[in-house]
Scaffold this motif. Structure first.
Motif, short mmCIF file in Angstrom:
data_model
loop_
_atom_site.label_atom_id
_atom_site.label_comp_id
_atom_site.label_asym_id
_atom_site.label_seq_id
_atom_site.Cartn_x
_atom_site.Cartn_y
_atom_site.Cartn_z
N LEU A 96 0.84 -1.19 0.00
CA LEU A 96 0.00 0.00 0.00
C LEU A 96 0.87 1.25 0.00
O LEU A 96 2.00 1.24 0.52
CB LEU A 96 -0.90 0.02 1.24
CG LEU A 96 -2.01 -1.03 1.32
CD1 LEU A 96 -2.71 -0.93 2.66
CD2 LEU A 96 -3.00 -0.85 0.20
N GLU A 150 -1.12 6.30 3.34
CA GLU A 150 -2.25 5.75 2.61
C GLU A 150 -3.18 6.86 2.12
O GLU A 150 -3.27 7.92 2.75
CB GLU A 150 -3.03 4.77 3.49
CG GLU A 150 -3.75 5.41 4.66
CD GLU A 150 -4.51 4.39 5.51
OE1 GLU A 150 -4.53 3.21 5.14
OE2 GLU A 150 -5.08 4.80 6.53
N PHE A 175 -6.60 -5.61 4.95
CA PHE A 175 -5.33 -4.92 5.09
C PHE A 175 -4.64 -5.30 6.40
O PHE A 175 -5.28 -5.37 7.44
CB PHE A 175 -5.54 -3.40 5.03
CG PHE A 175 -6.24 -2.95 3.79
CD1 PHE A 175 -7.57 -2.57 3.81
CD2 PHE A 175 -5.56 -2.91 2.58
CE1 PHE A 175 -8.21 -2.16 2.65
CE2 PHE A 175 -6.19 -2.49 1.42
CZ PHE A 175 -7.53 -2.11 1.45
N TRP A 216 -1.64 -6.45 1.98
CA TRP A 216 -3.06 -6.61 1.67
C TRP A 216 -3.32 -7.98 1.09
O TRP A 216 -2.41 -8.67 0.61
CB TRP A 216 -3.53 -5.52 0.69
CG TRP A 216 -2.89 -5.60 -0.67
CD1 TRP A 216 -1.66 -5.16 -1.03
CD2 TRP A 216 -3.45 -6.21 -1.85
NE1 TRP A 216 -1.41 -5.43 -2.35
CE2 TRP A 216 -2.49 -6.07 -2.88
CE3 TRP A 216 -4.66 -6.84 -2.12
CZ2 TRP A 216 -2.72 -6.56 -4.17
CZ3 TRP A 216 -4.89 -7.32 -3.41
CH2 TRP A 216 -3.93 -7.17 -4.41
#
Length: 443
Positions: A135, A139, A221, A226
């Motif tokens: 990710l 984020e 997540f 993920w």
């Protein structure tokens, strides 16, 4: 009753036979959903229905670190799907329990569609390569919002796409005589005296490349790692931060308790009941207005609207308990139930509110749900005469229309029907809506 577009996508999914495929319900979503699109589903306030998928203006690639390339797609199937349906329906006479209908009519409808489609999926090897990408850090803000709100997030893994730009026609007619006419199906509605013929023709052009159906997997997540999880709605499970929460036993008693607790917690004053009842009545013909009110109620602090929805929000601002408890929560619960129902049911509910027949309708729906709510097979049932008795003439026709729209095959001249397991969710939503609206109507 579904729209022309939704009827077509549902038939297509049934014909393909893949149980993981989900039909797209609106043309707007059909032009937004793509392979790798992100979709959110907010948690419903009920155990008995689910909120619809909402496509986001983002894809899986928008939340992952950049990679060398987008994974290749594999076109597995190309198919020409053609469907023509002609239906004719007649109704006449009276209904048992002394409910004289004074009704006769005939409807005919024809729908035709020809779809050139392809099924596009992503090979497992490509998913394996994608999962090596972490990710983004930090984020994206919308991802943080979803996490904090407990919203489930999904990624589209497979799409059924149009290779042509079909025109979906919808031709319908009705030959009507008698005291009134009610919507035996989506094609005919309204009232008539004597005799008459109504004909309606619509066309809908669907753009090439539109997605008619899709499969999705839930995203999970773990820090910047993920994974994707194949969810099964039939299991009635919700994934919350990597753990699975099982639902309780979903019987009718639980539905009753759920509705009762929402009404009790609201502690609505008579004045507020009257305002909410009258303003919702004014909004029931406008699905967008209902959705806008729902969206504003979920904002913290909740937003501003014009029109009837704005009046409801103004009343709610006077309640210091919002948003944790209070009237706002009950209205959100009611709006969720209403959004499960069709546009035609909204029209019929508005007529029911005006005629003050909500309580006998609720009791009739209860008599269907209570013995059948966990029945997984098509099972015949007969409506109880004492429950039909308070619903005379047009009131009975409106009520049968509500049930028919849930998926029960109702006939005006017979109290007999057959339970369809697919009718469970809309019937539960209808029961909840009738229960709350009848409470509001006391004002």
């Amino acid at each position: 009753m579904p729209s022309t577009f939704e009827r077509t996508t549902k038939k297509l999914v049934k014909e393909i036979g893949d149980q993981e495929l989900r039909p797209v319900k609106s043309l707007l979503s059909a032009t937004k959903i793509r392979r790798f699109s992100l979709i959110q589903r907010k948690k419903a306030r009920s155990w008995f229905w689910q909120r619809p998928d909402e496509p986001l203006d983002a894809s899986l690639m928008d939340i992952l670190e950049p990679g060398s390339s987008v994974p290749d797609a594999a076109v597995e199937v190309s198919v020409l799907f053609s469907d023509t349906e002609v239906s004719k329906q007649q109704a006449a006479g009276s209904v048992n329990a002394g409910a004289e209908v004074g009704f006769s009519g005939e409807t005919a409808a024809c729908q035709e569609s020809s779809l050139d489609i392809q099924i596009v999926s992503t090979p497992q090897k490509s998913w394996t390569e994608l999962q090596k990408r972490k990710l983004l850090d930090p984020e994206p803000y919308f991802l943080k919002q979803c996490r904090e709100a407990g919203v489930n997030l999904y990624v589209v893994t497979e799409t059924v796409e149009l290779r042509n730009s079909p025109v979906l026609p919808d031709l319908s007619s009705a030959n009507v005589s008698g005291k009134f006419f009610f919507p035996l199906n989506i094609f005919v509605k309204g009232e008539a005296q004597g005799g008459g013929l109504k004909v309606r023709k619509k066309t809908l052009t669907v753009p090439k490349g539109s997605v008619l159906a899709y499969t999705r997997k839930q995203l999970v997540f773990y820090g910047r790692e993920w994974d994707e999880y194949t969810d099964d709605d039939d299991d009635e499970k919700t994934l919350l931060g990597g753990r699975v929460q099982e639902s309780p036993g979903l019987d009718f008693k639980l539905l009753q308790e759920e509705v009762s607790q929402n009404i009790k917690a609201a502690e609505l004053s008579k004045d507020m009941q009257g305002v909410v009842f009258s303003k919702l009545l004014a909004m029931l013909g406008d699905r967008k207005a209902l959705q806008d009110l729902m969206d504003k109620l979920e904002e913290e602090p909740f937003g501003h609207l014009d029109g009837p929805g704005g009046t409801i929000l103004t009343e709610l601002r006077k309640d210091f308990r919002y948003p944790e408890v209070g009237p706002g929560c009950l209205i959100l619960y009611l709006l969720e139930a209403l959004m499960v129902l069709s546009d035609i049911q909204h029209v019929l509910l508005a007529q029911s509110m005006e005629k003050r027949i909500l309580l006998p309708q609720r009791d009739l729906v209860r008599s269907i749900l209570e013995p059948n709510i966990n029945c997984s097979e098509n099972t015949p049932f007969t409506l109880q005469p004492e429950l039909l008795a308070p619903l005379q003439g047009e009131a009975l026709a409106i009520t049968y229309g509500l049930l028919d729209e849930c998926g029960l095959k109702m006939e005006l001249n017979s109290p007999r029907s057959t339970w369809d397991p697919e009718a469970k969710e809309p019937l539960c939503a209808l029961y909840a809506a009738l229960s709350v609206l009848s409470q509001l109507a006391e004002a």
